[in-house]
Each structure stands twice: as structure tokens, then as C-alpha cells.
Design an enzyme around this catalytic site. Structure first.
Site, short mmCIF file in Angstrom:
data_model
loop_
_atom_site.label_atom_id
_atom_site.label_comp_id
_atom_site.label_asym_id
_atom_site.label_seq_id
_atom_site.Cartn_x
_atom_site.Cartn_y
_atom_site.Cartn_z
N CYS A 1 2.20 -25.18 29.16
CA CYS A 1 0.98 -25.61 28.46
C CYS A 1 -0.18 -25.92 29.41
O CYS A 1 -1.34 -25.84 29.02
CB CYS A 1 1.27 -26.82 27.59
SG CYS A 1 2.48 -26.44 26.32
N HIS B 1 -5.71 -29.75 25.77
CA HIS B 1 -4.56 -28.99 25.26
C HIS B 1 -4.28 -29.47 23.84
O HIS B 1 -4.25 -30.66 23.56
CB HIS B 1 -3.35 -29.23 26.15
CG HIS B 1 -2.10 -28.62 25.61
ND1 HIS B 1 -2.05 -27.32 25.17
CD2 HIS B 1 -0.87 -29.13 25.42
CE1 HIS B 1 -0.82 -27.06 24.75
NE2 HIS B 1 -0.08 -28.14 24.88
N ASN C 1 -0.05 -25.52 18.46
CA ASN C 1 0.07 -25.57 19.93
C ASN C 1 0.31 -24.14 20.44
O ASN C 1 1.38 -23.58 20.21
CB ASN C 1 1.23 -26.50 20.30
CG ASN C 1 1.43 -26.63 21.79
OD1 ASN C 1 0.87 -25.86 22.57
ND2 ASN C 1 2.22 -27.61 22.19
O1 UT7 Z 1 2.74 -28.77 24.52
C1 UT7 Z 1 3.47 -29.55 25.41
C2 UT7 Z 1 3.33 -30.96 25.09
N1 UT7 Z 1 3.97 -31.21 23.81
C3 UT7 Z 1 3.64 -32.30 23.20
O2 UT7 Z 1 2.77 -32.99 23.68
C4 UT7 Z 1 4.39 -32.67 21.96
C5 UT7 Z 1 4.53 -34.17 21.94
N2 UT7 Z 1 5.27 -34.67 20.81
C6 UT7 Z 1 4.83 -34.67 19.55
O3 UT7 Z 1 3.79 -34.13 19.26
C7 UT7 Z 1 5.62 -35.43 18.50
O4 UT7 Z 1 6.62 -36.19 19.16
C8 UT7 Z 1 6.28 -34.52 17.44
C9 UT7 Z 1 5.21 -33.98 16.52
C10 UT7 Z 1 7.02 -33.38 18.10
C11 UT7 Z 1 7.28 -35.33 16.60
O5 UT7 Z 1 6.63 -36.44 16.03
P1 UT7 Z 1 7.32 -37.89 16.12
O6 UT7 Z 1 6.45 -38.81 15.38
O7 UT7 Z 1 7.57 -38.17 17.57
O8 UT7 Z 1 8.65 -37.67 15.30
P2 UT7 Z 1 10.16 -37.80 15.76
O9 UT7 Z 1 10.52 -36.68 16.70
O10 UT7 Z 1 10.40 -39.18 16.24
O11 UT7 Z 1 10.88 -37.56 14.37
C12 UT7 Z 1 10.72 -38.45 13.27
C13 UT7 Z 1 11.52 -37.95 12.08
C14 UT7 Z 1 12.96 -37.61 12.42
O12 UT7 Z 1 13.76 -38.03 11.33
P3 UT7 Z 1 14.61 -39.41 11.45
O13 UT7 Z 1 15.52 -39.20 12.62
O14 UT7 Z 1 13.61 -40.48 11.67
O15 UT7 Z 1 15.30 -39.46 10.12
C15 UT7 Z 1 12.96 -36.10 12.45
O16 UT7 Z 1 14.22 -35.54 12.13
O17 UT7 Z 1 10.93 -36.74 11.55
C16 UT7 Z 1 11.96 -35.75 11.40
N3 UT7 Z 1 11.35 -34.43 11.60
C17 UT7 Z 1 10.83 -33.70 10.61
N4 UT7 Z 1 10.70 -33.92 9.28
C18 UT7 Z 1 10.08 -32.96 8.55
C19 UT7 Z 1 11.21 -33.75 12.78
N5 UT7 Z 1 10.60 -32.58 12.54
C20 UT7 Z 1 10.35 -32.52 11.22
C21 UT7 Z 1 9.73 -31.56 10.39
N6 UT7 Z 1 9.61 -31.84 9.09
N7 UT7 Z 1 9.22 -30.41 10.88
#
Ligand code: UT7
Length: 319
Positions: free
Chosen positions: A114, A246, A276
């Protein structure tokens, strides 16, 4: 004489197919509400048959050359930032060179995921300022859709395909790239990586990410590197007209802006439309804001990115 790498023109290209969150919700257990609330993403473009990293890169480069008003054969350097090359080798930059009809120039790929565009921009700037190149095309292009696990809702909703490009020329004067700053910390490989490769599995592999941990590192590293790069120019956040970041997550953009005391209106946001696009996201956002008239000549821009490795970096440009 103060030689700076000046951006003569910008360009971008997106695959024809545009996919909404609702379209994805038909394939994996997700929803438009979740994706918008957690990421700000509404659409992404996905490459179809015949659309590859190199074809998108060449289309973006052609547009940047047109905007610059120069012919392709006057370019002596092509650097393509990508983590999704057309082939393991040769470098996709050489394919772009051939597509542009350039018979002889320096052409190579940069792999910093990225932050690849920031790495490529910094290398091109160094080569221009040392006289190793006069005119460069710097491109970020990706087809991440081809390395996504379409069963994994935690990654497949986040990424899109596309390309962005700039044409640089060394010129005497106050405008151009004022400073760049790059970092890498290889200890975090397992937080964001592809689970395959030519020298390990012999396969292409799929993207794997521990999103919430990457998020934490991103906010801290991006705010720090932006302050760092600005301080080398003698400028402060108050001098910045636009941040071109980014585009990983709207919440990261907001948090980083807040840390620097910048207003949300100064951040160029395209993550809602493109998702992204890895190395393509910064030059795609730059081209969007140049073409819609927000970014004007003479303004101070800060470009920043962070990604797998980890790698991260920033650049200050008097546009
Ligand atoms: O490009 C390189 C740099 N990349 C980044 O900067 C990405 C950085 N990270 C992020 O943008 C965020 O961490 C994400 C968007 C990837 C995830 O958001 P989050 O608020 O950190 O969510 P999480 O990973 O903590 O997941 C929360 C919940 C989980 O369920 P439980 O365990 O709380 O029951 C996931 O299973 O959301 C669930 N979940 C989804 N639900 C519906 C994860 N993906 C999805 C989905 N749809 N697509």
C-alpha cells in the site's frame, strides 16, 4: 539552482465493472451497513477479462502524459508500484513500457504494497535530483481482486482494483517534491501478508490481515511520518492545503487528520468509491482531486500511506 521533481500531469484508470456492497452481500455474510460503518467503503471496481495491472497502469500513464502535454518517448524512467504484477517476472513496468511504445528507458517495479507509490515516488525523485533521470512516469497499479479470498468476509469487502500515475520532470524552482520520508518494520509480517509466493508455496496466495491491529499501527505511524516529513521542509500542519492519504478506511483518515489538527475537509477521500486499491490509492485520489479542481498549482500537499511489511511513508509537495 534548486532542482525539484515537478508533477507535470496526473492520470488514473479503473476497471469497467463497479461492484456495490449489496452485490458483495450476495456472495459473503456481510451487509452494506457493516461495510459503510466500519470502513466508509460503498463501491469498488473489479478487473474483468483482459484488464490487468499492466493494462490499467498503461491507461493511467497515458492519461498523465496527456495532462502533462508530453510524448511517451521523452520519458527515461518508469517505476511501477504494485503487489499484483502481471507475471512474477519480468517487471510489469516493462510491459507498461511496451504498451506505451517506448523503445528504451529504465523500467522496474517496486514492491511495498500500500505504500508502494510513496516508495516509487521517492526513488524517482532521488534519480531525478541526482541526474540519473530527467522525466519519469511513476505509477501505482493493482488488481487485488485476483489475490483475495472471496470466502473471507474480513478481507474481500475491503479492496478494489485500479491505477494512478504521475509524470515527473526535474525543474529549477520552488515547486515540486519538497521531501519524502520512508519507513519499514519487518517484524509485523504476520499482521498483513499474502499466504503464498514463488519461493515458498509456488502459488500466488491470498491476502490475510489482522485488521484491528493494522488499524492501531496505521493511525500512529501515519501521524508520526507526516509530522516528520513536514519538519524536514520547515513547514507545519498549518501550511498544508491537502492531505492525499492511502485510502484504507475512512476512520483511519479521520483519526490521522484529528491527530495533526487538520480539518476533515482538507483530506481527499475516495475510499467510498474505490475501496482500498493498495499502491494505486494515493495516485488515484491525487488525480481525482486534481481533475475536480480541488488541488491547485502552488498548494502544499502531503501524501501518505501505510501497508504490509509494515512499510509506510509520506511526501510533501508544492504542487
Ligand atoms: O491497506 C493497508 C492498511 N490496511 C488497513 O489500514 C486496514 C486497517 N483495518 C481496518 O480498516 C479495520 O480493522 C477493518 C475494517 C478491517 C475491520 O474493522 P474493525 O472495526 O477492526 O472490526 P473487527 O476486525 O474487530 O471485527 C468486528 C466484527 C467481528 O465480529 P465479532 O468477532 O465481534 O463477532 C468480525 O467477525 O465484525 C465482523 N466482521 C464482519 N461483519 C460483517 C468482519 N468483517 C465483516 C464483514 N461483514 N465484512
Amino acid at each position: 539552482m534548486t532542482l525539484h521533481s515537478v508533477i507535470l500531469g496526473t492520470g488514473s484508470a479503473l476497471p469497467k465493472q463497479r461492484v456495490s456492497n449489496d452485490d458483495l452481500a450476495k456472495r459473503v455474510d456481510t451487509s452494506d451497513e457493516w461495510i459503510v460503518a466500519r470502513t466508509g467503503i460503498r463501491f469498488r471496481h473489479i478487473a474483468g477479462e483482459g484488464e490487468t495491472t499492466a493494462t490499467l497502469a498503461a491507461a493511467a500513464a497515458r492519461q498523465a502524459l496527456d495532462a502533462a502535454g508530453i510524448s511517451a518517448d521523452s520519458v527515461d524512467l518508469i517505476i511501477l508500484a504494485t503487489a499484483t504484477p502481471d507475471q512474477t517476472f519480468p517487471a510489469s513496468a516493462t510491459k507498461v513500457q511496451a504498451l506505451l511504445g517506448i523503445e528504451d528507458c529504465v523500467a522496474f517495479d517496486v514492491a511495498a504494497v500500500c505504500s508502494g507509490f510513496l516508495y516509487a515516488l521517492s526513488v524517482a525523485d532521488s534519480m531525478i535530483r541526482t541526474g540519473a533521470a530527467k522525466r519519469a512516469i511513476v505509477i501505482g497499479a493493482e488488481t487485488f481482486s485476483r489475490i483475495l479470498d472471496w470466502e473471507d468476509r474480513t478481507t474481500c469487502v475491503l479492496f478494489g482494483d485500479g491505477a494512478g500515475a504521475v509524470v515527473l520532470e526535474g525543474r529549477d524552482g520552488a515547486a515540486g517534491i519538497l521531501a519524502t520520508k520512508l519507513h519499514a518494520d519487518g517484524r509485523h509480517n504476520e499482521l498483513l501478508y499474502v499466504d503464498g509466493g514463488p519461493s515458498t508455496t509456488g502459488t500466488v496466495g491470498h491476502v490475510r490481515m489482522k485488521g484491528s491491529e493494522v488499524f492501531r499501527h496505521a493511525v500512529v505511524n501515519l501521524a508520526t511520518v507526516m509530522t516528520e516529513v513536514l519538519s524536514t521542509t520547515g513547514l507545519t500542519a498549518a501550511d498544508v492545503d491537502w492531505v492525499v492519504p492511502h485510502q484504507a478506511n475512512a476512520r483511519i483518515l479521520d483519526a490521522t487528520a484529528r491527530k495533526l489538527g487538520l480539518s476533515a475537509e482538507q483530506i481527499v477521500v475516495t475510499v467510498d468509491q474505490h475501496a482500498n486499491t493498495s499502491a494505486a490509492s494515493v495516485p488515484l485520489a491525487l488525480d481525482t482531486a486534481v481533475r475536480d479542481g480541488r488541488i491547485q498549482r502552488g498548494q502544499i500537499l502531503v501524501l501518505e500511506a501505510m501497508g504490509g511489511g509494515f512499510t509506510w511513508g509520506a511526501a510533501v509537495i508544492r504542487y
